[in-house]
Structures are given as C-alpha cells and as structure tokens.
Motif scaffolding. Sequence first.
Motif, PDB file in Angstrom:
ATOM      1  N   THR A  32       0.810  -1.229   0.000  1.00 31.44           N
ATOM      2  CA  THR A  32       0.000   0.000   0.000  1.00 31.44           C
ATOM      3  C   THR A  32       0.840   1.275   0.000  1.00 31.44           C
ATOM      4  N   GLY A  33       2.133   1.147   0.218  1.00 30.95           N
ATOM      5  CA  GLY A  33       3.006   2.316   0.254  1.00 30.95           C
ATOM      6  C   GLY A  33       3.423   2.737   1.648  1.00 30.95           C
ATOM      7  N   ASN A  34       2.795   2.209   2.690  1.00 32.72           N
ATOM      8  CA  ASN A  34       3.154   2.598   4.055  1.00 32.72           C
ATOM      9  C   ASN A  34       4.567   2.146   4.424  1.00 32.72           C
ATOM     10  N   THR A  35       4.914   0.916   4.090  1.00 31.27           N
ATOM     11  CA  THR A  35       6.246   0.410   4.424  1.00 31.27           C
ATOM     12  C   THR A  35       7.304   1.082   3.557  1.00 31.27           C
ATOM     13  N   LYS A  36       6.967   1.377   2.308  1.00 33.25           N
ATOM     14  CA  LYS A  36       7.885   2.120   1.438  1.00 33.25           C
ATOM     15  C   LYS A  36       8.183   3.485   2.050  1.00 33.25           C
ATOM     16  N   ALA A  37       7.155   4.177   2.512  1.00 33.13           N
ATOM     17  CA  ALA A  37       7.355   5.492   3.139  1.00 33.13           C
ATOM     18  C   ALA A  37       8.249   5.361   4.364  1.00 33.13           C
ATOM     19  N   ALA A  38       8.019   4.328   5.176  1.00 32.13           N
ATOM     20  CA  ALA A  38       8.853   4.109   6.362  1.00 32.13           C
ATOM     21  C   ALA A  38      10.312   3.904   5.958  1.00 32.13           C
ATOM     22  N   ALA A  39      10.538   3.108   4.908  1.00 31.96           N
ATOM     23  CA  ALA A  39      11.899   2.865   4.421  1.00 31.96           C
ATOM     24  C   ALA A  39      12.563   4.171   3.998  1.00 31.96           C
ATOM     25  N   GLU A  40      11.817   5.023   3.341  1.00 27.93           N
ATOM     26  CA  GLU A  40      12.358   6.312   2.901  1.00 27.93           C
ATOM     27  C   GLU A  40      12.657   7.227   4.095  1.00 27.93           C
ATOM     28  N   TYR A  41      11.811   7.193   5.121  1.00 31.55           N
ATOM     29  CA  TYR A  41      12.077   7.980   6.329  1.00 31.55           C
ATOM     30  C   TYR A  41      13.373   7.501   6.987  1.00 31.55           C
ATOM     31  N   ILE A  42      13.532   6.187   7.051  1.00 34.26           N
ATOM     32  CA  ILE A  42      14.739   5.612   7.660  1.00 34.26           C
ATOM     33  C   ILE A  42      15.966   5.994   6.840  1.00 34.26           C
ATOM     34  N   ASN A  72      -1.375   5.173  14.289  1.00 38.04           N
ATOM     35  CA  ASN A  72      -0.246   6.108  14.355  1.00 38.04           C
ATOM     36  C   ASN A  72       0.326   6.455  12.984  1.00 38.04           C
ATOM     37  N   ILE A  73      -0.325   6.013  11.915  1.00 41.57           N
ATOM     38  CA  ILE A  73       0.234   6.208  10.580  1.00 41.57           C
ATOM     39  C   ILE A  73       0.403   7.684  10.240  1.00 41.57           C
ATOM     40  N   GLY A  74      -0.449   8.532  10.757  1.00 44.06           N
ATOM     41  CA  GLY A  74      -0.320   9.971  10.518  1.00 44.06           C
ATOM     42  C   GLY A  74       0.955  10.556  11.101  1.00 44.06           C
ATOM     43  N   ASN A  75       1.479   9.916  12.134  1.00 45.72           N
ATOM     44  CA  ASN A  75       2.726  10.349  12.771  1.00 45.72           C
ATOM     45  C   ASN A  75       3.903   9.462  12.396  1.00 45.72           C
ATOM     46  N   SER A  76       3.742   8.622  11.369  1.00 48.83           N
ATOM     47  CA  SER A  76       4.771   7.630  11.076  1.00 48.83           C
ATOM     48  C   SER A  76       6.107   8.249  10.705  1.00 48.83           C
ATOM     49  N   GLN A  77       6.109   9.368   9.981  1.00 47.89           N
ATOM     50  CA  GLN A  77       7.391   9.981   9.632  1.00 47.89           C
ATOM     51  C   GLN A  77       8.150  10.359  10.900  1.00 47.89           C
ATOM     52  N   LEU A  78       7.480  11.020  11.814  1.00 44.77           N
ATOM     53  CA  LEU A  78       8.113  11.399  13.074  1.00 44.77           C
ATOM     54  C   LEU A  78       8.565  10.167  13.856  1.00 44.77           C
ATOM     55  N   PHE A 113       9.181   6.922  12.839  1.00 47.37           N
ATOM     56  CA  PHE A 113      10.285   6.183  12.226  1.00 47.37           C
ATOM     57  C   PHE A 113      11.580   6.990  12.262  1.00 47.37           C
ATOM     58  N   THR A 114      11.484   8.295  12.049  1.00 43.96           N
ATOM     59  CA  THR A 114      12.671   9.146  12.080  1.00 43.96           C
ATOM     60  C   THR A 114      13.290   9.152  13.482  1.00 43.96           C
ATOM     61  N   GLU A 115      12.442   9.302  14.491  1.00 44.70           N
ATOM     62  CA  GLU A 115      12.932   9.302  15.867  1.00 44.70           C
ATOM     63  C   GLU A 115      13.561   7.958  16.217  1.00 44.70           C
ATOM     64  N   TRP A 116      12.900   6.869  15.841  1.00 52.48           N
ATOM     65  CA  TRP A 116      13.432   5.523  16.114  1.00 52.48           C
ATOM     66  C   TRP A 116      14.777   5.327  15.431  1.00 52.48           C
ATOM     67  N   ALA A 117      14.874   5.649  14.138  1.00 57.23           N
ATOM     68  CA  ALA A 117      16.115   5.450  13.390  1.00 57.23           C
ATOM     69  C   ALA A 117      17.234   6.328  13.937  1.00 57.23           C
ATOM     70  N   THR A 118      16.903   7.520  14.375  1.00 60.24           N
ATOM     71  CA  THR A 118      17.894   8.430  14.935  1.00 60.24           C
ATOM     72  C   THR A 118      18.514   7.861  16.211  1.00 60.24           C
ATOM     73  N   ASN A 119      17.721   7.135  16.978  1.00 58.44           N
ATOM     74  CA  ASN A 119      18.198   6.613  18.267  1.00 58.44           C
ATOM     75  C   ASN A 119      18.831   5.235  18.186  1.00 58.44           C
ATOM     76  N   LEU A 120      18.878   4.629  17.010  1.00 57.58           N
ATOM     77  CA  LEU A 120      19.516   3.319  16.880  1.00 57.58           C
ATOM     78  C   LEU A 120      21.022   3.441  17.061  1.00 57.58           C
ATOM     79  N   GLU A 121      21.601   2.458  17.687  1.00 54.74           N
ATOM     80  CA  GLU A 121      23.058   2.405  17.823  1.00 54.74           C
ATOM     81  C   GLU A 121      23.566   1.331  16.880  1.00 54.74           C
TER      82      GLU A 121
END
Length: 185
Positions: free
Chosen positions: A39-49, A168-174, A176-184
């Motif tokens: 549907t494009g949701n996971t693609k968008a998440a991949a792009e945010y990451i 939470n899909i409306g906030n998914s960019q925020l 996924f971005t926050e999660w990816a930023t905090n990964l070690e």
Amino acid sequence: MKKIASIIAIAAFAIMATACGDRTSTQSPNILIAYFSLTGNTKAAAEYIQAVVGGELFTIRTVDEYPEDIQEVIERARYELASDARPELAYSLDNFGDFDIIFLGYPIWINTVPMAVRTFIDTYDLSGKTVVLFSTSGRGDNTQSVAYLRDWLPYANIIDAFNVNRENIGNSQLLFTEWATNLEL
C-alpha cells in the motif's frame, strides 16, 4: 541550455534507478534498506529511515503481483503461509555482500511476515549481518512476525524491531525518524 541538461540528468537517473530494480542510494554503502510494501506505508517508512541512516533502498517485489482487493491479498497471504510458499522475486541484488547492516521492512499480514520477505531471506545469506526489523500494520503489534523472523534468521544479529500501526500512521514519519535516529548501529 541548463534546463535541457537538467532534464537529461533527471532522465538518466530515472533510467538507472529503474534498471537496478527500484534501487537508489545515498551516502552509506554498507547499509541496505530492503522492504516489501503493497500500500506504500512500508515504502514510506523505508524512505524515512533512509533519510536518517543513508544507505541503499531495495524494493522486494514479486513477479506475480498481489491483487488490489484486500480480501484477495489476505487469502493469498494465508495460502502462501500455509503452503510455505516462496513467491518469485522480480528483482535481484547483485551486490548484497557489500552490506553489513540490513534494515528489513514489511507490512504485517495475518499477524506475520509476507512470504515474499521469506523468499528474500532465503535468497540472500544474512548470516553475520546486523538486521534491523521494521514493520507497518493495520492494528496490533509485530510480536508474532518478529518471532518468525528470529527463527528464519538464526545466524543474524537482530538488534531492534519497530512497528507503526494504523492509528499512528499519521505520525509515522516522526516515529520512524525518531526511532532510526536513536539506533546504535
């Protein structure tokens, strides 16, 4: 003249991206962000990451495309899971050995992982790789899908798993971005 040169450059980039199976890259060549998305949701998440960690995007796509009707998708997903199917992938990744960190993204179907992702896992040796899981879902969590993936990837180093569901899909960019930023990594 500059406008024509820009158009030619954009067209050349589009042709290269298409020829490489929907692959694009940025600054981090040792990171692969492989994802399956209907549907494009996971693609968008991949792009945010990718915007946070860099790396190369790779779309996991099957030769036999999935139907648009959600009920037909669910029926096919149930059949593929029950029959332990491995849908043929439309694209291959020739430089898989170049990557040390693999972000693996998928939508949660019938509480688990689409079998196209299993085909990807069986096609490429993820032994010794760091695998970072992320998913999108209509509702619920990714607990069962992560359990499947841990079984399917016994020799990979799975360091995290993150899911964003429909509410939470409306906030998914925020998110996924926050999660990816905090990964070690």
